[in-house]
Structures are given as structure tokens and as C-alpha cells.
Design a protein around this motif. Structure first.
Motif: not given
Ligand code: DER
Length: 216
Positions: A7-11, A34-37, A119-125
Motif C-alpha cells: 500500500k505504501e509503495m502504491v501510495a 497513505l496516498a494523501i500523506q 490496490v495491493d495484490e490481496s484485492k484481485f479476484v
């Protein structure tokens, strides 16, 4: 790497897109936070002026605390937006709304020419509905009618989303309640069909939106 690190990497990645004068739709949830930060840090370091269009009071407060000017869709149209998601399928359809802000999130997404989903990889379905129920914002007066109609559409379990630190249901920023509904299968026309049920304000189905998936 852990979900948090993803999440931090994507942010940090989305923060690189920010440029002078941008009007940016800002989504809700921990990844958007995290992105806003990261964006706040960048605009301070590079002395960049931007305006955020928040999708919840929490996001609005966070932006203000972090020194990111805020406005609204009444005043400005976003140049682009970012937001999180609970599920992303191979056709980039989304389930959102764990945070209960999908009404404003959909307004901002529809108002933005470019939408980045963090998204992190846990979101993919493979298919929507695998991991999350579909959140549906409902006028409190319509709960019984809506539950009946959703069951007819194949809704298997309809749960009123309860608050954890107060008695009774979650109340959204529009004064409505949220039903979380499990569906065995979610057809591509479900988002539209659901919106035809009287009393439904919004759902967390985002099907066929022009989104770009931002992941690690
Ligand atoms: O409520 C929402 O739609 C949020 O974007 C949520 O779905 C994603 O939250 P997360 O980034 O904390 O996983």
C-alpha cells in the motif's frame, strides 16, 4: 512484501503523478490515506499548489490537517482521482464501500476523466463477490422493501451494517444505512439493476468504469 508495504509503495507511486494546479479526487480507505500523506509531503517539498475533492468528512479532515486545500464538486471538477477498492476483477470491475463512502466516491469517480485505483495484490479476484459482500446504501424507510427485492435478485444474505462504538446501525454521511449483501454471482448489469430498486441510494458495485489499476 506485506500488504502494508504494498500500500505504501502504491501510495508513493501515485504521489509522483501530482503536478502544479491539479484538482484531485481523493478516495477513502487506508490506501488512499497513505496516498494523501505521500502527496502532502511532496507538495510541501516541491512547493506545489493542488486542490483535493474529498469523498468523506474523514478525508476532508485528513487533507486539512495535512495542509492539502479542499474544495467540492460544487466548485471544481477533478482533473483526475485516486481511490482504493475491496475487490478488482480481471475486467477492472470493482467492489468498494468497506469504508461506507461509496456514494461520494462514485460521484467523484464519475466526475473525473482519469481514475486510479490503488490496490495491493490481496484485492484481485476472478469474480466479484468472492471475498466481499456488496455494500448498498439505503434510505432507512426502505430497508424491508430493498431486502425483499435484493433477495429476488439472488441476494443470499442481507446484513444491516451495525456500528461498533454505538448501539444500532452505521449511519452514512447522507443519513442512510448500509446493507451488505452476498451474491453468488454478480452479472454485468447488476449495478444498474440495483439502482432501480426504490430506496437504494448507491451500491459499492463499480462496473465498467474507466479506471486504471495502480498496484505494486
Ligand atoms: O471504502 C472504500 O471503497 C475504500 O476505498 C476501500 O474499499 C479500500 O480500503 P483500503 O484501501 O483500506 O483497503
Amino acid at each position: 512484501i506485506s500488504n502494508k508495504e504494498q500500500k505504501e509503495m502504491v501510495a508513493n507511486k501515485i504521489a509522483e503523478r501530482v503536478k502544479e494546479g491539479d484538482v484531485i479526487g481523493v478516495g477513502s480507505g487506508s490506501t488512499s490515506f497513505l496516498a494523501i500523506q505521500a502527496i502532502s509531503k511532496k507538495i510541501k517539498e516541491e512547493n506545489i499548489n493542488i486542490t483535493a475533492i474529498p469523498t468523506s468528512q474523514e478525508v476532508s479532515l485528513t487533507c486539512s490537517i495535512l495542509g492539502v486545500p479542499v474544495s467540492s464538486l460544487l466548485n471544481l471538477k477533478p482533473d483526475w482521482s485516486f481511490d482504493g477498492a475491496d475487490e478488482v476483477d480481471p475486467n477492472k470491475n470493482l467492489i468498494k464501500g468497506r469504508g461506507g463512502a461509496m456514494f461520494a466516491e462514485k460521484l467523484v469517480m464519475k466526475s473525473s476523466p482519469e481514475n486510479y485505483i490503488l490496490v495491493d495484490e490481496s484485492k484481485f479476484v476472478n469474480n466479484l463477490g468472492e471475498k466481499f459482500s456488496v455494500p448498498i446504501e439505503v434510505d432507512p424507510r426502505a430497508v424491508n422493501l430493498v431486502e425483499e427485492e435484493l433477495m429476488k435478485m439472488g441476494g443470499e444474505e442481507v446484513k444491516l451494517r451495525l456500528a461498533t462504538s454505538k448501539d444500532g446501525p452505521i449511519i452514512t454521511e447522507s443519513g442512510n444505512v448500509i446493507l451488505d449483501v452476498n451474491f453468488k454471482e454478480i452479472h454485468s448489469n447488476f449495478e444498474k439493476e440495483i439502482k432501480l430498486i426504490p430506496g437504494i441510494v448507491e451500491s459499492g458495485l463499480f462496473i465498467g468504469y474507466p479506471v486504471e489499476i495502480f498496484t505494486t
